[in-house]
Enzyme design. Structure first.
Site, PDB file in Angstrom:
ATOM      1  N   ALA A 235       4.738  -6.797 -11.906  1.00  0.00           N
ATOM      2  CA  ALA A 235       3.716  -6.453 -10.918  1.00  0.00           C
ATOM      3  C   ALA A 235       2.924  -5.233 -11.363  1.00  0.00           C
ATOM      4  CB  ALA A 235       4.377  -6.197  -9.563  1.00  0.00           C
ATOM      5  N   GLU A 238       0.642  -6.602 -14.622  1.00  0.00           N
ATOM      6  CA  GLU A 238      -0.396  -7.618 -14.420  1.00  0.00           C
ATOM      7  C   GLU A 238      -1.434  -7.176 -13.399  1.00  0.00           C
ATOM      8  OE1 GLU A 238      -0.924 -10.328 -16.165  1.00  0.00           O
ATOM      9  OE2 GLU A 238       0.804  -9.880 -17.397  1.00  0.00           O
ATOM     10  N   SER A 240      -2.202  -4.122 -12.338  1.00  0.00           N
ATOM     11  CA  SER A 240      -2.971  -2.952 -12.769  1.00  0.00           C
ATOM     12  C   SER A 240      -4.009  -3.307 -13.827  1.00  0.00           C
ATOM     13  CB  SER A 240      -2.023  -1.868 -13.310  1.00  0.00           C
ATOM     14  OG  SER A 240      -1.189  -1.391 -12.289  1.00  0.00           O
ATOM     15  N   CYS A 345       2.564  -4.231  -0.849  1.00  0.00           N
ATOM     16  CA  CYS A 345       2.968  -3.791  -2.188  1.00  0.00           C
ATOM     17  C   CYS A 345       3.655  -2.426  -2.156  1.00  0.00           C
ATOM     18  CB  CYS A 345       1.749  -3.737  -3.104  1.00  0.00           C
ATOM     19  SG  CYS A 345       2.124  -3.149  -4.770  1.00  0.00           S
ATOM     20  N   GLU A 354      -2.621   5.615 -10.664  1.00  0.00           N
ATOM     21  CA  GLU A 354      -2.909   5.206 -12.035  1.00  0.00           C
ATOM     22  C   GLU A 354      -4.371   4.810 -12.211  1.00  0.00           C
ATOM     23  OE1 GLU A 354      -1.675   1.478 -14.833  1.00  0.00           O
ATOM     24  OE2 GLU A 354      -0.091   2.363 -13.615  1.00  0.00           O
TER      25      GLU A 354
END
Length: 395
Positions: A235, A238, A240, A345, A354
């Site tokens: 998770a 992919e 990000s 999430c 990020e």
């Protein structure tokens, strides 16, 4: 069942290139529609998607792929993780993983991500693939640091992750299944070795904290721990990569909006929410009715599936003014990029951090970046992204 004229063909090249006209036509036909080829209901609007994701009468349970013996390495990773479970199992798994996350790991990652982003930008020339050279390795490095595994393993981790998530697309072929099983086997062995090492030599990392975390005296089993770590890597990587790639491509296609970010007119914290909304990296999330449930006037019978069209919800004009317009200053921005309800999430704070750092660092160094040719799309819809995005510094 409600019938409609517009057909959704997830394998159509034109649809893969730009699904939004078809999704708009679906919304015009209704908030909940039956799709015969996929054997599922479609929730097309922001409201209907929200109803499904927040309603506990819809659940998500893992069903093993067949042949079960052959697919066991892949099945085991999903059978034992929180995304494919419901309470009380989901509650226990999520509480344990959230408890480990809550030990300050996201805050501690900020200086590491800032340093990593500067290092990576320093290696870029005036022409580069922003995906392959920056956006793809970045989240794997970040998750590797978070979990306490070597950064130099990022290529293997990324390859395993991509092989596994290809199984989430419609119409999976035998070759894709075989590669996913191989990746699952290798990934499981890798994480098991790391877990064994952390038991003997705990450190300041998430795996060590997952080993120590308890909920009423209970801990994650080895299978659950391995599955949770793989989920975090998959998770975290992919989503990000595709959020950054889809959003940054939209920025480069809209120089006026890019200028609003580089000039400081729009705070990066606001801009990244539009990057998430505009071209959703996760286009579909499926749920199953546990009893007869009404959604936007349509009854979904017990046992029937309903696919939440996340990209469609994010383009719903009933919620987003001028919804097809890319507007980095859009605020508020109630997109469904991180889901809603029980399966919201868990890594959303880390993902936002990020994105903000990686975007700011890249644009600080290259404020006049532009596309250097057409960016090819990946041949997938559920996980939507680009193969590469070639860029160059404008002269």
């Amino acid at each position: 069942m409600t019938r409609y004229a517009v057909q959704l063909d997830p394998g159509n090249p034109d649809f893969l290139r730009d699904p939004y006209p078809v999704l708009a036509a679906l919304r015009e036909n209704g908030p909940v529609l039956w799709h015969e080829p996929m054997g599922t209901w479609l929730a097309t609007t922001h409201d209907s998607v929200g109803q499904v994701l927040r309603n506990r009468s819809f659940g998500r349970w893992w069903t093993d792929w067949e042949p079960a013996a052959q697919m066991e390495p892949f099945n085991a990773l999903h059978r034992n993780q929180m995304m494919e479970s419901e309470p009380p199992v989901h509650t226990r798994l999520r509480r344990l993983v959230a408890g480990a996350f809550g030990r300050g790991h996201v805050d501690r990652m900020r200086p590491r991500i800032e340093h990593l982003a500067r290092e990576m930008v320093d290696r870029l020339d005036d022409r580069f693939d922003v995906l392959g050279d920056y956006a793809e390795p970045m989240p794997v490095y970040v998750i590797a640091d978070l979990l306490g595994v070597p950064r130099e393993d990022h290529e293997r981790l990324r390859a395993w992750s991509q092989a596994i998530v290809h199984m989430y697309e419609p119409n999976v072929d035998p070759r894709t299944s075989a590669v996913a099983v191989e990746a699952s086997t290798a990934f499981t062995a890798y994480v098991a070795d790391v877990v064994a090492d952390r038991r003997s030599h705990p450190g300041d990392d998430l795996i060590s904290d997952l080993l120590a975390e308890r909920d009423g005296g209970a801990q994650l089993s080895d299978d659950e721990l391995i599955a949770s770590v793989v989920l975090l890597l998959n998770a975290g990587h992919e989503a990000s990569v595709n959020v950054f790639g889809n959003g940054f491509h939209a920025l480069l296609e809209h120089p006026d909006q890019l200028a609003r970010v580089t000039s400081g007119e729009v705070p990066v914290e606001v801009a990244v929410e539009e990057l998430i909304r505009f071209d959703a990296p996760l286009q579909l999330f499926e749920r199953t009715a546990t009893t007869d449930v009404e959604v936007s006037g349509q009854v979904v019978a017990a046992g029937q599936k309903i696919a939440c069209l996340m990209g469609s919800a994010n383009r719903d004009a009933a919620v987003f003014a001028d919804a097809d317009r890319f507007d980095v200053g859009r605020d508020p921005n109630p997109h469904v990029g991180f889901g809603m309800g029980l399966h919201f999430c868990l890594g959303a704070p880390l993902a936002r951090l990020e994105l903000q750092i990686s975007l700011t660092t890249l644009l600080d160094r290259f404020p006049r970046l532009r596309l250097a040719g057409e960016a090819p799309r990946r041949p997938t819809w559920v996980l939507r992204g680009f193969e590469r995005i070639d860029t160059e510094v404008a002269s």
